[in-house]
Design an enzyme around this catalytic site. Sequence first.
Site, PDB file in Angstrom:
ATOM      1  N   ASP A  35     -17.708 -51.912 -20.884  1.00 50.88           N
ATOM      2  CA  ASP A  35     -17.023 -53.119 -20.533  1.00 50.88           C
ATOM      3  C   ASP A  35     -17.263 -53.108 -18.990  1.00 50.88           C
ATOM      4  OD1 ASP A  35     -15.301 -53.590 -22.703  1.00 50.88           O
ATOM      5  OD2 ASP A  35     -14.092 -53.211 -22.269  1.00 50.88           O
ATOM      6  N   ILE A  50      -7.142 -51.852 -31.361  1.00 52.16           N
ATOM      7  CA  ILE A  50      -5.909 -52.142 -31.462  1.00 52.16           C
ATOM      8  C   ILE A  50      -5.276 -51.719 -33.417  1.00 52.16           C
ATOM      9  CG2 ILE A  50      -4.815 -54.332 -31.776  1.00 52.16           C
ATOM     10  CD1 ILE A  50      -6.477 -55.482 -29.347  1.00 52.16           C
ATOM     11  N   THR A  51      -6.626 -52.187 -33.864  1.00 56.67           N
ATOM     12  CA  THR A  51      -6.548 -51.744 -35.381  1.00 56.67           C
ATOM     13  C   THR A  51      -6.273 -50.228 -35.689  1.00 56.67           C
ATOM     14  OG1 THR A  51      -8.124 -51.131 -35.779  1.00 56.67           O
ATOM     15  CG2 THR A  51      -7.374 -53.428 -36.551  1.00 56.67           C
TER      16      THR A  51
HETATM   17  P1  FAD Z   1      -0.246 -50.572 -23.756  1.00 52.79           P
HETATM   18  O1  FAD Z   1      -0.947 -51.836 -24.320  1.00 52.79           O
HETATM   19  O2  FAD Z   1      -0.580 -49.794 -22.962  1.00 52.79           O
HETATM   20  O3  FAD Z   1       0.970 -51.529 -24.283  1.00 52.79           O
HETATM   21  C1  FAD Z   1       2.213 -50.526 -23.456  1.00 52.79           C
HETATM   22  C2  FAD Z   1       3.161 -51.448 -22.372  1.00 52.79           C
HETATM   23  O4  FAD Z   1       3.843 -50.538 -22.513  1.00 52.79           O
HETATM   24  C3  FAD Z   1       2.606 -52.401 -21.366  1.00 52.79           C
HETATM   25  O5  FAD Z   1       2.720 -53.223 -21.650  1.00 52.79           O
HETATM   26  C4  FAD Z   1       3.629 -51.981 -19.963  1.00 52.79           C
HETATM   27  O6  FAD Z   1       2.992 -52.643 -19.380  1.00 52.79           O
HETATM   28  C5  FAD Z   1       4.255 -50.968 -20.533  1.00 52.79           C
HETATM   29  N1  FAD Z   1       5.050 -50.054 -20.370  1.00 52.79           N
HETATM   30  C6  FAD Z   1       4.431 -49.356 -19.661  1.00 52.79           C
HETATM   31  N2  FAD Z   1       5.405 -48.270 -19.233  1.00 52.79           N
HETATM   32  C7  FAD Z   1       6.680 -49.165 -19.210  1.00 52.79           C
HETATM   33  C8  FAD Z   1       8.104 -48.716 -18.610  1.00 52.79           C
HETATM   34  N3  FAD Z   1       8.532 -47.364 -17.951  1.00 52.79           N
HETATM   35  N4  FAD Z   1       8.880 -49.972 -19.410  1.00 52.79           N
HETATM   36  C9  FAD Z   1       9.078 -51.106 -19.702  1.00 52.79           C
HETATM   37  N5  FAD Z   1       7.509 -51.608 -20.589  1.00 52.79           N
HETATM   38  C10 FAD Z   1       6.233 -50.234 -19.894  1.00 52.79           C
HETATM   39  N6  FAD Z   1      -9.151 -52.055 -28.141  1.00 52.79           N
HETATM   40  C11 FAD Z   1     -10.277 -52.981 -29.341  1.00 52.79           C
HETATM   41  O7  FAD Z   1      -9.426 -52.902 -30.735  1.00 52.79           O
HETATM   42  N7  FAD Z   1     -10.347 -53.944 -28.185  1.00 52.79           N
HETATM   43  C12 FAD Z   1     -11.083 -54.246 -27.501  1.00 52.79           C
HETATM   44  O8  FAD Z   1     -12.130 -54.912 -27.031  1.00 52.79           O
HETATM   45  C13 FAD Z   1     -10.475 -53.238 -26.458  1.00 52.79           C
HETATM   46  N8  FAD Z   1     -10.731 -52.912 -25.029  1.00 52.79           N
HETATM   47  C14 FAD Z   1     -10.313 -52.270 -24.260  1.00 52.79           C
HETATM   48  C15 FAD Z   1     -10.126 -52.590 -23.164  1.00 52.79           C
HETATM   49  C16 FAD Z   1      -9.285 -50.927 -21.822  1.00 52.79           C
HETATM   50  C17 FAD Z   1     -10.483 -51.525 -20.936  1.00 52.79           C
HETATM   51  C18 FAD Z   1      -8.725 -50.364 -22.831  1.00 52.79           C
HETATM   52  C19 FAD Z   1      -7.831 -49.580 -21.919  1.00 52.79           C
HETATM   53  C20 FAD Z   1      -8.404 -50.769 -23.925  1.00 52.79           C
HETATM   54  C21 FAD Z   1      -9.461 -50.976 -24.693  1.00 52.79           C
HETATM   55  N9  FAD Z   1      -9.314 -51.201 -26.602  1.00 52.79           N
HETATM   56  C22 FAD Z   1      -9.561 -51.728 -27.121  1.00 52.79           C
HETATM   57  C23 FAD Z   1      -7.798 -50.135 -27.207  1.00 52.79           C
HETATM   58  C24 FAD Z   1      -6.120 -51.136 -26.759  1.00 52.79           C
HETATM   59  O9  FAD Z   1      -6.305 -51.919 -25.327  1.00 52.79           O
HETATM   60  C25 FAD Z   1      -5.065 -49.817 -27.389  1.00 52.79           C
HETATM   61  O10 FAD Z   1      -5.556 -49.318 -28.319  1.00 52.79           O
HETATM   62  C26 FAD Z   1      -3.478 -50.578 -27.147  1.00 52.79           C
HETATM   63  O11 FAD Z   1      -3.955 -51.242 -25.971  1.00 52.79           O
HETATM   64  C27 FAD Z   1      -3.158 -49.202 -27.206  1.00 52.79           C
HETATM   65  O12 FAD Z   1      -2.107 -50.042 -27.415  1.00 52.79           O
HETATM   66  P2  FAD Z   1       0.166 -49.686 -26.853  1.00 52.79           P
HETATM   67  O13 FAD Z   1       1.172 -50.356 -26.855  1.00 52.79           O
HETATM   68  O14 FAD Z   1      -0.058 -48.122 -26.771  1.00 52.79           O
HETATM   69  O15 FAD Z   1      -0.584 -49.938 -24.704  1.00 52.79           O
END
Ligand code: FAD
Length: 368
Positions: A159, A322-323
């Site tokens: 990316d 994401i999936t």
């Molecule tokens: P996150 O998306 O990180 O969500 C966690 C949330 O918790 C955040 O909003 C954060 O602010 C909040 N949080 C953290 N600490 C606290 C706290 N103490 N109190 C309250 N809230 C808090 N997947 C795809 O399918 N396609 C893509 O193109 C793709 N591109 C990506 C690019 C990058 C740079 C990255 C890093 C990942 C990418 N992914 C992609 C993977 C995808 O983003 C993850 O699988 C997914 O976001 C994980 O979800 P999550 O909810 O566990 O974490």
Amino acid sequence: STQEQTPQICVVGSGPAGFYTAQHLLKHHSRARVDIYEKQLVPFGLVRFGVAPDHPEVKNVINTFTQTARSDRCAFHGNVVVGRDVTVPELQEAYHAVVLSYGAEDHRALEIPGEELPGVFSARAFVGWYNGLPENQELAPDLSCDTAVILGQGNVALDVARILLTPPEHLEKTDITEAALGALRQSRVKTVWIVGRRGPLQVAFTIKVLGPEGEGPGARADGPAPALGRCGRAELPGVEEGEPGRAPGGVGEATRAVPTGDVEDLPCGLVLSSIGYKSRPIDPSVPFDLKLGVIPNTEGRVVDMPGLYCSGWVKRGPTGVITTTMTDSFLTGQMLLQDLKAGLLPSGPRPGYAAIKALLSSRGLGSL
Ligand code: FAD
């Protein structure tokens, strides 16, 4: 019991894990109420602040999340840092169940000399910068050099390479920040080296990341544990690749990189380390496996903590798209509802947000 009538459930984090867990709970329990707490002012986690701006189709999941947020049994409370503004035990008092879905906020450090030099950044910070993550808006990477080196060979590395090399006019129509677009317009970066520990057969990125036509920067195998010399040099010990074609599984994933002692200098003006994200513990009352960087759990039930659950990257570690996160979040939701049905969650009514709102305002804080 009242609990069966209105289970009050709290979700911490509003990325895919938080929203997909909430979606499952609301869909499969007709009376459950879900409050989502988020430290940022705005929801959607890495979908907003991670996924590259030139991949808008990935961001379409936001529509599904918005539908969930519109449910009259769901509420979003932004600007609340759980672990700082309110503790997990306080949430557990206020709710029948708490789901931790707070993702992976840190980056893995290389732990090599030179990492702290100017011109060396984590890819995580760079991604936050071009996506408008408030804490990274001061990053100001110097793009006046002609060569950048990215250490790491996953999707994030690709990316970042693509954003560095995409003509700015192609980024204009995306929601990349104005500041990043301005800096990229001035950029002189022409060459991006992707330096990985393993060979082209073992790279961790998916072809889609290269771009629709499969164009984009090439990957090149190089050695492990590079040292960063005076700003502008990445010194790379050479590597002897195994025999990828013959490794178990046939695709060479089991091949190990072995240092050869050969060192190569790559003059460059920018180094981005992209070797992974990392979760951190947010509350001393919650068990945390520092080595694996996850909350220890069985299918989303936090070990030895009845009523506490986890989903997403903080549950599985920071890998998967994401999936993948959707599937594991639905599973966590399913476990929670099973426990609710089996009478394993506290009985009697719980105040939910009313209690947390009062706590926050007693501390001079408010949520959005
Ligand atoms: P996150 O998306 O990180 O969500 C966690 C949330 O918790 C955040 O909003 C954060 O602010 C909040 N949080 C953290 N600490 C606290 C706290 N103490 N109190 C309250 N809230 C808090 N997947 C795809 O399918 N396609 C893509 O193109 C793709 N591109 C990506 C690019 C990058 C740079 C990255 C890093 C990942 C990418 N992914 C992609 C993977 C995808 O983003 C993850 O699988 C997914 O976001 C994980 O979800 P999550 O909810 O566990 O974490």
